[in-house]
Design a protein around this motif. Structure first.
Motif, short mmCIF file in Angstrom:
data_model
loop_
_atom_site.label_atom_id
_atom_site.label_comp_id
_atom_site.label_asym_id
_atom_site.label_seq_id
_atom_site.Cartn_x
_atom_site.Cartn_y
_atom_site.Cartn_z
N VAL A 8 0.86 -1.17 0.00
CA VAL A 8 0.00 0.00 0.00
C VAL A 8 0.90 1.22 0.00
O VAL A 8 1.83 1.32 0.80
N GLU A 9 0.64 2.16 -0.90
CA GLU A 9 1.44 3.37 -0.95
C GLU A 9 1.06 4.28 0.21
O GLU A 9 -0.11 4.49 0.50
N LEU A 10 2.07 4.80 0.87
CA LEU A 10 1.88 5.70 2.00
C LEU A 10 2.75 6.92 1.77
O LEU A 10 3.96 6.80 1.64
N LEU A 36 14.85 2.28 3.94
CA LEU A 36 15.20 2.71 5.30
C LEU A 36 13.96 3.09 6.10
O LEU A 36 13.83 2.73 7.27
N VAL A 37 13.04 3.80 5.46
CA VAL A 37 11.81 4.21 6.15
C VAL A 37 10.96 2.98 6.47
O VAL A 37 10.44 2.86 7.59
N ARG A 38 10.81 2.06 5.50
CA ARG A 38 10.03 0.83 5.76
C ARG A 38 10.64 0.04 6.92
O ARG A 38 9.92 -0.44 7.80
N GLN A 39 11.97 -0.10 6.93
CA GLN A 39 12.63 -0.85 7.99
C GLN A 39 12.44 -0.19 9.35
O GLN A 39 12.19 -0.87 10.34
N ALA A 40 12.56 1.14 9.39
CA ALA A 40 12.40 1.86 10.66
C ALA A 40 10.96 1.73 11.17
O ALA A 40 10.73 1.51 12.37
N LEU A 41 10.01 1.85 10.27
CA LEU A 41 8.60 1.73 10.65
C LEU A 41 8.30 0.32 11.16
O LEU A 41 7.66 0.14 12.19
#
Length: 78
Positions: A8-10, A36-41
């Motif tokens: 899903v695009e965020l 990086l953002v996906r991993q942090a989230l």
């Protein structure tokens, strides 16, 4: 996991300081900001106990694409 997850695009914004920090990590690692953002989230949600650990573990790093960092390309196009 055993099944294919639907992506899903965020879209969001971040402070400039976070963007600069992400750009530094991209330059050092070659891993895309989106990864990086996906991993942090995923790490944060996993620490909160609201996602299964295998969800975060299944994320694969994606190399940055193109002629370098997007911020550098923007500067070149000015």
């Amino acid at each position: 996991m055993g099944r294919t997850e639907t992506a899903v695009e965020l879209r969001t914004t971040v402070p400039e300081e976070i963007d600069r920090a992400l750009a530094q990590v991209v330059a050092l690692t070659g891993i895309a900001k989106t990864t990086l953002v996906r991993q942090a989230l995923a790490a944060h949600l996993g620490a909160m106990g609201v996602i299964r650990p295998e969800v975060a573990e299944a994320l694969r790093p994606v190399p940055t694409r193109g002629r370098g960092l997007a911020t550098n390309r923007k500067k070149e196009n000015r």
